[in-house]
Design a protein around this motif. Structure first.
Motif, PDB file in Angstrom:
ATOM      1  N   ASP A  75       0.853  -1.174   0.000  1.00  0.00           N
ATOM      2  CA  ASP A  75       0.000   0.000   0.000  1.00  0.00           C
ATOM      3  C   ASP A  75       0.896   1.233   0.000  1.00  0.00           C
ATOM      4  O   ASP A  75       1.483   1.581   1.024  1.00  0.00           O
ATOM      5  CB  ASP A  75      -0.898  -0.009   1.236  1.00  0.00           C
ATOM      6  N   VAL A  76       1.021   1.862  -1.157  1.00  0.00           N
ATOM      7  CA  VAL A  76       1.949   2.979  -1.263  1.00  0.00           C
ATOM      8  C   VAL A  76       1.541   4.124  -0.347  1.00  0.00           C
ATOM      9  O   VAL A  76       2.392   4.832   0.204  1.00  0.00           O
ATOM     10  CB  VAL A  76       2.085   3.450  -2.730  1.00  0.00           C
ATOM     11  N   ARG A  77       0.240   4.301  -0.129  1.00  0.00           N
ATOM     12  CA  ARG A  77      -0.204   5.379   0.755  1.00  0.00           C
ATOM     13  C   ARG A  77       0.234   5.113   2.187  1.00  0.00           C
ATOM     14  O   ARG A  77       0.723   6.019   2.880  1.00  0.00           O
ATOM     15  CB  ARG A  77      -1.734   5.521   0.700  1.00  0.00           C
ATOM     16  N   GLU A  78       0.065   3.868   2.641  1.00  0.00           N
ATOM     17  CA  GLU A  78       0.449   3.527   4.011  1.00  0.00           C
ATOM     18  C   GLU A  78       1.946   3.715   4.213  1.00  0.00           C
ATOM     19  O   GLU A  78       2.396   4.209   5.248  1.00  0.00           O
ATOM     20  CB  GLU A  78       0.047   2.085   4.319  1.00  0.00           C
ATOM     21  N   HIS A  96       0.937  16.427  -0.949  1.00  0.00           N
ATOM     22  CA  HIS A  96       0.005  15.494  -1.583  1.00  0.00           C
ATOM     23  C   HIS A  96       0.727  14.237  -2.063  1.00  0.00           C
ATOM     24  O   HIS A  96       1.925  14.270  -2.351  1.00  0.00           O
ATOM     25  CB  HIS A  96      -0.657  16.127  -2.822  1.00  0.00           C
ATOM     26  N   LEU A  97      -0.049  13.157  -2.183  1.00  0.00           N
ATOM     27  CA  LEU A  97       0.390  11.939  -2.862  1.00  0.00           C
ATOM     28  C   LEU A  97      -0.689  11.592  -3.874  1.00  0.00           C
ATOM     29  O   LEU A  97      -1.888  11.621  -3.555  1.00  0.00           O
ATOM     30  CB  LEU A  97       0.575  10.791  -1.868  1.00  0.00           C
ATOM     31  N   ALA A  98      -0.292  11.266  -5.103  1.00  0.00           N
ATOM     32  CA  ALA A  98      -1.255  10.986  -6.161  1.00  0.00           C
ATOM     33  C   ALA A  98      -0.846   9.767  -6.964  1.00  0.00           C
ATOM     34  O   ALA A  98       0.340   9.418  -7.034  1.00  0.00           O
ATOM     35  CB  ALA A  98      -1.393  12.199  -7.091  1.00  0.00           C
ATOM     36  N   GLY A 103      -7.184   6.349 -16.320  1.00  0.00           N
ATOM     37  CA  GLY A 103      -7.178   7.583 -17.089  1.00  0.00           C
ATOM     38  C   GLY A 103      -7.273   8.853 -16.279  1.00  0.00           C
ATOM     39  O   GLY A 103      -7.376   9.944 -16.845  1.00  0.00           O
ATOM     40  N   GLU A 104      -7.267   8.740 -14.948  1.00  0.00           N
ATOM     41  CA  GLU A 104      -7.319   9.915 -14.088  1.00  0.00           C
ATOM     42  C   GLU A 104      -6.155   9.910 -13.103  1.00  0.00           C
ATOM     43  O   GLU A 104      -5.642   8.859 -12.740  1.00  0.00           O
ATOM     44  CB  GLU A 104      -8.627   9.959 -13.290  1.00  0.00           C
ATOM     45  N   VAL A 105      -5.753  11.097 -12.679  1.00  0.00           N
ATOM     46  CA  VAL A 105      -4.783  11.241 -11.605  1.00  0.00           C
ATOM     47  C   VAL A 105      -5.544  11.648 -10.363  1.00  0.00           C
ATOM     48  O   VAL A 105      -6.277  12.646 -10.372  1.00  0.00           O
ATOM     49  CB  VAL A 105      -3.700  12.281 -11.952  1.00  0.00           C
ATOM     50  N   LEU A 106      -5.397  10.851  -9.306  1.00  0.00           N
ATOM     51  CA  LEU A 106      -6.186  11.050  -8.092  1.00  0.00           C
ATOM     52  C   LEU A 106      -5.287  11.291  -6.888  1.00  0.00           C
ATOM     53  O   LEU A 106      -4.247  10.635  -6.732  1.00  0.00           O
ATOM     54  CB  LEU A 106      -7.051   9.820  -7.806  1.00  0.00           C
ATOM     55  N   TYR A 107      -5.705  12.210  -6.040  1.00  0.00           N
ATOM     56  CA  TYR A 107      -5.030  12.363  -4.756  1.00  0.00           C
ATOM     57  C   TYR A 107      -5.439  11.204  -3.848  1.00  0.00           C
ATOM     58  O   TYR A 107      -6.633  10.931  -3.682  1.00  0.00           O
ATOM     59  CB  TYR A 107      -5.432  13.679  -4.085  1.00  0.00           C
ATOM     60  N   ILE A 108      -4.447  10.539  -3.250  1.00  0.00           N
ATOM     61  CA  ILE A 108      -4.762   9.451  -2.316  1.00  0.00           C
ATOM     62  C   ILE A 108      -4.299   9.783  -0.897  1.00  0.00           C
ATOM     63  O   ILE A 108      -4.595   9.043   0.035  1.00  0.00           O
ATOM     64  CB  ILE A 108      -4.157   8.110  -2.771  1.00  0.00           C
ATOM     65  N   ASP A 109      -3.589  10.884  -0.719  1.00  0.00           N
ATOM     66  CA  ASP A 109      -3.219  11.322   0.616  1.00  0.00           C
ATOM     67  C   ASP A 109      -2.919  12.817   0.589  1.00  0.00           C
ATOM     68  O   ASP A 109      -2.533  13.370  -0.452  1.00  0.00           O
ATOM     69  CB  ASP A 109      -2.002  10.563   1.143  1.00  0.00           C
TER      70      ASP A 109
END
Length: 256
Positions: A75-78, A96-98, A103-109
């Motif tokens: 889990d890259v976010r963890e 931020h972490l994305a 097809g989308e770039v999303l913020y995950i942290d």
């Protein structure tokens, strides 16, 4: 580590170079052929190596399955969050972490700025893909045909006068990002917000995520923000090292 385990583990990188016969394995380990055969048989029983019809040994499919399973469970976010929090503690700005998905770039942290002027970005929200620093990093690492196809099907909203105007300009900027290994968004989405980004890489060296530092220009100018680039890149390298289980590479100069 026991001698037997040490010898068995030394066989794996040897076979990663290509198939080898019993004599070659024994010679590389510096042991008798009977000892090498015992080790190879044990690894074969566990699916770590496979004996071909020509009597040479290669890495087994079980080893690849384990590696894939381990990668999928990461889990890259963890992994990244403590590093992002430490970066925020040092610089005070929004971090931020994305990731790039479907097809989308999303913020995950996100770690909020300590300053009263804050960004309205949200975890799970897509970023402005044609201007965001994290998006440029993630798309810059795509294979060239995919990178071009993505760029050509995107819309290019004129968020500000500094927004990327078209696919040709975007591809040119992605080439620069790919070469230098970091990205910026200086007022491309919001006139008052500046951002720098760096890639998080997996075991194969490919970009799996991107982290960034963002700040309003009333808090910090672009020059001061760029001074944080070495710190940001060290953070990204530390996340990459923990994610992939490798040693982080030496930090390059910000203008390299």
């Amino acid at each position: 580590m026991s001698q037997t385990v040490d010898r068995a583990l030394r066989i794996l990188p040897l076979l990663a170079e290509g198939p080898a016969n019993l004599e070659q394995v024994a010679a590389r380990l510096g042991v008798h052929k009977s000892t090498a055969l015992r080790l190879l048989r044990t690894l074969h029983e566990h699916g770590m190596v496979y004996r071909q019809q020509d009597q040479r040994y290669r890495l087994g499919t079980r080893l690849f399955a384990l590696a894939q399973q381990a990668a999928e469970n990461l889990d890259v976010r963890e992994i990244a969050h403590p590093h992002l929090a430490a970066l925020n503690e040092r610089c005070g700005h929004t971090v931020h972490l994305a990731v790039y998905e479907d097809g989308e770039v999303l913020y995950i942290d996100k770690v909020e700025s300590r300053y009263p002027v804050r960004m309205y970005s949200r975890i799970g929200k897509p970023v402005a893909i044609t201007v965001a620093a994290v998006a440029k990093l993630l798309l810059a690492d795509l294979p060239e045909p995919e990178r071009r196809a993505v760029a050509e099907r995107l819309d290019y909203p004129a968020y500000t006068a500094r927004s990327t105007p078209n696919a040709a300009a975007y591809l040119k900027e992605l080439a620069t990002v790919r070469e230098q290994g970091w990205a910026t968004d200086f007022g491309g989405h919001e006139e008052s917000i500046n951002c720098i980004g760096a890639p998080v890489r997996g075991t194969d060296g490919r970009t799996v995520a991107a982290c960034s530092v963002s700040a309003p220009n009333v808090v910090v100018g672009t020059g001061e923000l760029l001074e944080l680039l070495p710190l940001l890149r060290r953070t990204a390298d530390a996340i990459s090292a923990e994610y992939s289980g490798t040693t982080p590479p030496p930090l390059q100069k910000a203008n390299s």
